[in-house]
Scaffold this motif. Structure first.
Motif, PDB file in Angstrom:
ATOM      1  N   TRP A  78       6.774 -13.870 -12.029  1.00 42.79           N
ATOM      2  CA  TRP A  78       5.779 -14.869 -11.390  1.00 42.79           C
ATOM      3  C   TRP A  78       4.722 -14.313 -11.195  1.00 42.79           C
ATOM      4  CZ3 TRP A  78       8.353 -18.737  -7.324  1.00 42.79           C
ATOM      5  CH2 TRP A  78       7.304 -19.704  -7.101  1.00 42.79           C
ATOM      6  N   ARG A  79       3.814 -14.471 -12.002  1.00 44.17           N
ATOM      7  CA  ARG A  79       2.348 -14.264 -11.482  1.00 44.17           C
ATOM      8  C   ARG A  79       1.164 -15.369 -10.681  1.00 44.17           C
ATOM      9  NH1 ARG A  79       0.674  -9.912 -14.273  1.00 44.17           N
ATOM     10  NH2 ARG A  79       1.898  -9.324 -16.152  1.00 44.17           N
ATOM     11  N   PHE A  80       0.901 -14.971  -9.664  1.00 47.74           N
ATOM     12  CA  PHE A  80       0.206 -15.982  -8.544  1.00 47.74           C
ATOM     13  C   PHE A  80      -1.442 -15.737  -8.930  1.00 47.74           C
ATOM     14  CE2 PHE A  80       4.190 -14.787  -6.829  1.00 47.74           C
ATOM     15  CZ  PHE A  80       4.484 -15.727  -6.344  1.00 47.74           C
ATOM     16  N   MET A  81      -2.013 -16.447  -8.238  1.00 47.68           N
ATOM     17  CA  MET A  81      -3.633 -16.291  -8.108  1.00 47.68           C
ATOM     18  C   MET A  81      -3.784 -14.997  -7.433  1.00 47.68           C
ATOM     19  SD  MET A  81      -4.903 -20.203  -7.175  1.00 47.68           S
ATOM     20  CE  MET A  81      -6.487 -19.592  -7.169  1.00 47.68           C
ATOM     21  N   GLY A  82      -5.167 -14.493  -7.726  1.00 46.06           N
ATOM     22  CA  GLY A  82      -5.681 -13.351  -6.843  1.00 46.06           C
ATOM     23  C   GLY A  82      -4.878 -11.820  -7.507  1.00 46.06           C
ATOM     24  N   GLY A  83      -4.232 -11.958  -8.903  1.00 45.60           N
ATOM     25  CA  GLY A  83      -3.747 -10.795  -9.208  1.00 45.60           C
ATOM     26  C   GLY A  83      -2.376 -10.215  -8.587  1.00 45.60           C
ATOM     27  N   VAL A  84      -1.826 -11.070  -8.109  1.00 45.54           N
ATOM     28  CA  VAL A  84      -0.220 -10.744  -7.582  1.00 45.54           C
ATOM     29  C   VAL A  84       0.710 -11.418  -8.180  1.00 45.54           C
ATOM     30  CG1 VAL A  84       1.099 -10.953  -5.257  1.00 45.54           C
ATOM     31  CG2 VAL A  84      -1.384 -10.677  -5.248  1.00 45.54           C
ATOM     32  N   ALA A  85       1.821 -10.441  -8.371  1.00 45.41           N
ATOM     33  CA  ALA A  85       2.734 -10.912  -9.342  1.00 45.41           C
ATOM     34  C   ALA A  85       4.249 -10.405  -8.618  1.00 45.41           C
ATOM     35  CB  ALA A  85       2.964 -10.634 -10.597  1.00 45.41           C
ATOM     36  N   PHE A 181     -11.145  -7.505  -8.995  1.00 43.58           N
ATOM     37  CA  PHE A 181     -12.606  -6.875  -8.690  1.00 43.58           C
ATOM     38  C   PHE A 181     -12.628  -5.468  -9.069  1.00 43.58           C
ATOM     39  CE2 PHE A 181      -9.991  -7.129  -4.819  1.00 43.58           C
ATOM     40  CZ  PHE A 181     -10.105  -5.707  -4.352  1.00 43.58           C
ATOM     41  N   ILE A 182     -11.638  -4.900  -9.314  1.00 44.68           N
ATOM     42  CA  ILE A 182     -11.592  -3.348  -9.868  1.00 44.68           C
ATOM     43  C   ILE A 182     -10.870  -3.555 -11.306  1.00 44.68           C
ATOM     44  CG2 ILE A 182     -10.719  -1.177  -9.419  1.00 44.68           C
ATOM     45  CD1 ILE A 182     -10.768  -1.641  -6.696  1.00 44.68           C
ATOM     46  N   GLU A 183     -11.394  -3.670 -12.204  1.00 43.04           N
ATOM     47  CA  GLU A 183     -10.870  -3.679 -13.798  1.00 43.04           C
ATOM     48  C   GLU A 183     -10.011  -2.504 -13.873  1.00 43.04           C
ATOM     49  OE1 GLU A 183     -12.202  -4.368 -18.241  1.00 43.04           O
ATOM     50  OE2 GLU A 183     -13.837  -4.510 -16.645  1.00 43.04           O
ATOM     51  N   GLY A 184      -8.709  -2.571 -14.521  1.00 36.58           N
ATOM     52  CA  GLY A 184      -7.975  -1.826 -14.898  1.00 36.58           C
ATOM     53  C   GLY A 184      -7.128  -0.963 -13.718  1.00 36.58           C
ATOM     54  N   LEU A 185      -7.366  -1.393 -12.578  1.00 37.32           N
ATOM     55  CA  LEU A 185      -6.330  -1.077 -11.605  1.00 37.32           C
ATOM     56  C   LEU A 185      -5.096  -1.736 -11.462  1.00 37.32           C
ATOM     57  CD1 LEU A 185      -5.976   0.966  -8.993  1.00 37.32           C
ATOM     58  CD2 LEU A 185      -7.100  -0.883  -7.521  1.00 37.32           C
ATOM     59  N   ASN A 186      -4.026  -1.289 -11.267  1.00 35.19           N
ATOM     60  CA  ASN A 186      -2.700  -1.828 -11.424  1.00 35.19           C
ATOM     61  C   ASN A 186      -1.921  -1.095 -10.266  1.00 35.19           C
ATOM     62  OD1 ASN A 186       0.211  -2.384 -11.843  1.00 35.19           O
ATOM     63  ND2 ASN A 186      -0.387  -3.355 -13.699  1.00 35.19           N
TER      64      ASN A 186
END
Length: 241
Positions: A78-85, A181-186
């Motif tokens: 389940w993926r939410f807004m803001g990059g949270v799953a 806001f930080i591309e590629g960060l996981n």
């Protein structure tokens, strides 16, 4: 189809060497299996669910060595807004015994262990040892006079063709954060809970001795052989279980 073997030289197989005796290994099994997987994405592009995915899977197998098994898995993402799953799964699993675990030839080993009856002070161990020594030696050797200073005892190890598969139940849960806001960060945090039943492994000489002498409800004593003249342990049987 799986087959395998190991043929030690005749002197090793017969024990006519300074090394450990090792009997030949030879065996195999046939496997038939099929599996299916399904992934469903019922919701996308919502504010409360950018991506909702449900997965299902099943696998059926038939082994000539132990029979059939069916395992399955269900999970969700389940993926939410803001990059949270958030994600999680529940599954069942099994591990089939290998050719070595099934058919390995019986061999000698000398693990570091000692006879718990030597210098025993625990009342349970003393009672069990007194009973065994009296039975094996017809009362000729008592615990008070028994002594065994060995730190290694002959143990016979090998495969067991009657093994069945070990099984497991697995829970997983996790959270993923991918900042926009930080591309590629996981970044992720995961939790695993694995319960294994009927684990495939030899017990070990120390465990066998402990089960026989340290407990009131004794077990594994049939795997221990003592000399009827001296009461000393002559061998421990520790095949795969």
């Amino acid at each position: 189809q799986e087959e395998g073997g190991d043929q030690p030289d005749p002197n090793t197989a017969s024990g006519n060497t300074t090394g450990n005796k090792e009997e030949p290994t030879l065996g195999g099994y046939d496997v038939t299996e099929g599996f299916a997987e399904l992934s469903i994405v019922p919701i996308t592009g919502r504010d409360w669910a950018r991506w909702l995915e449900v997965t299902l899977a099943g696998r059926a197998v038939d082994y000539s060595s132990f029979g059939n098994k069916f395992t399955w898995k269900t999970g969700g993402l389940w993926r939410f807004m803001g990059g949270v799953a958030v994600r999680g799964t529940y599954s069942t699993a099994f591990r089939a015994p290998s050719i070595g675990e099934l058919y390995e030839g019986v061999g000698d080993a000398f693990p570091n262990t000692s006879d718990p009856c030597d210098g025993a002070t625990d009342p349970i161990i003393r009672a069990n040892c007194e009973a065994d020594l009296a039975e094996v030696t017809n009362g000729e050797v008592t615990l008070a006079e028994f002594s065994d200073g060995r730190t290694q005892i002959l143990t016979r190890t090998g495969g067991n063709p009657n093994l069945t598969a070990e099984t497991a139940k697995v829970w997983t849960a996790g959270m993923v954060y991918e900042p926009e806001f930080i591309e590629g960060l996981n970044m992720s945090v995961d939790y695993f809970n694995i319960t294994i039943d009927d684990a495939l492994q030899p017990a070990g000489a120390r465990v066998i001795l402990g089960n026989c002498y340290s407990l009131v409800a004794r077990g594994d004593c049939d795997k221990i052989t003592r000399d009827p003249a001296t009461g000393l342990i002559t061998r421990i049987i520790d095949v795969e279980t």
